[in-house]
Design an enzyme around this catalytic site. Structure first.
Site, short mmCIF file in Angstrom:
data_model
loop_
_atom_site.label_atom_id
_atom_site.label_comp_id
_atom_site.label_asym_id
_atom_site.label_seq_id
_atom_site.Cartn_x
_atom_site.Cartn_y
_atom_site.Cartn_z
N LYS A 233 0.85 -1.17 0.04
CA LYS A 233 0.00 -0.17 0.07
C LYS A 233 0.85 1.21 0.06
O LYS A 233 1.62 1.56 1.06
CB LYS A 233 -0.70 0.20 1.39
N LYS A 286 -2.07 -1.15 -3.82
CA LYS A 286 -3.04 -0.04 -3.66
C LYS A 286 -2.03 1.12 -3.74
O LYS A 286 -1.16 1.19 -2.97
CB LYS A 286 -3.67 -0.31 -2.67
#
Length: 294
Positions: A233, A286
């Site tokens: 992330k 992400k």
């Protein structure tokens, strides 16, 4: 020392990318280095591209509703859905409108939903995140009661929406304390699984979070609950609209001390390998749009 490069037509690279690290520190080997690919003329890749039907039948990747997961935001205290200004077409849902949206998505063939809860009460340790009556747990129960196994219900597992400071863990000495946060993540995972989540998705980027969540789930009788790890992330300004939707923006500083640094490819691979070793069933990158090629 010079490195001899060769062409890889399917990737467009002149040199193969660096090999992924193994957990023991020795580099892995890419599939083409094993000699598994037959050479021309025995192997003709164009055979599988000759007609539209062949291309569809042998497509390695497809984009259709059954491959998609819809993020849904549910806010405590709402009586109806409220549009999110930064995300046109999306709403903060009430429990009633959330269930209606989930049913419509299931009927369209969407594979699953990823639930983000927005509580009224926030405190330093995010206690509502693991309350049986917290908004996420109420939403998960409502969705599972309505949808059963028709749709995969995924619970985002983090603290940023639930803390009054907006960070993803417990604050000590001005920063996020990793290990005390892991204990809370375990409690959240158990509460989400109790509420019916098929999948929990730890997103806080704490070291050891997958292992802590796996142990907590197994210890509370949820060994079949899937872990979808936010393995990489990245710190990114692309989260701006999401932070408005989830009302989880940090109230001081930023999250670069625990979210992934975009410039580090090998570190991302190590993070992914560690998560798999700790018990992750699936991995997430992400934001995907700009970072899958990192």
């Amino acid at each position: 020392m010079k490195t001899r490069c060769r062409s890889f037509p399917r990737t467009g690279r002149r040199c193969p990318p660096s090999s992924p690290p193994r957990l023991n520190g020795t580099p892995g080997r890419r599939w083409w280095e094993h000699g598994w690919v037959s050479s021309y003329p025995l192997y003709r890749p164009r055979r599988l591209r000759r007609t539209p039907g062949l291309r569809r039948a042998f497509a390695e990747t497809s984009l259709d509703p059954s491959r998609l997961v819809a993020p849904l935001f549910v806010k405590e205290g709402l009586e109806d859905a409220v549009p999110i200004q930064s995300m046109p077409g999306y709403c903060q849902h009430s429990l009633e409108s959330l269930v209606k949206e989930g049913r419509e998505l299931a009927e369209r063939g969407v594979a699953g939903v990823l639930v983000f809860g927005v509580p009224v009460h926030k405190d330093a340790t995010g206690t509502d995140a693991h309350s049986d009556f917290g908004i996420s747990q109420l939403a998960l129960r409502s969705l599972k009661d309505e949808l059963g196994d028709d749709m995969v219900v995924i619970a985002d597992l983090c603290l940023c929406e639930y803390t009054d400071h907006g960070h993803c863990g417990v604050i000590e000495d001005g920063g996020v304390a990793n290990d005390p946060t892991l204990e809370i993540y375990g409690r959240i995972a158990s509460a989400q699984a109790d509420a019916g989540a098929d999948v929990v998705a730890p997103s806080g980027m704490m070291d050891g979070q997958v292992g802590a969540v796996r142990r907590a789930l197994d210890d509370t009788g949820h060994s079949d609950t899937v872990i979808l790890s936010y393995a990489a992330k990245y710190a990114s300004s692309l989260y701006g609209p999401f932070r408005q939707a989830a009302e989880g923006a940090p109230q001081f500083g930023d999250r670069r001390a625990y979210q992934q640094q975009p410039s580090n490819i090998d570190e991302a691979l190590r993070e992914a390998a560690l998560d798999v070793a700790e018990g992750a069933d699936a991995l997430m990158v992400k934001p995907a749009t700009g970072y899958l090629d990192v």
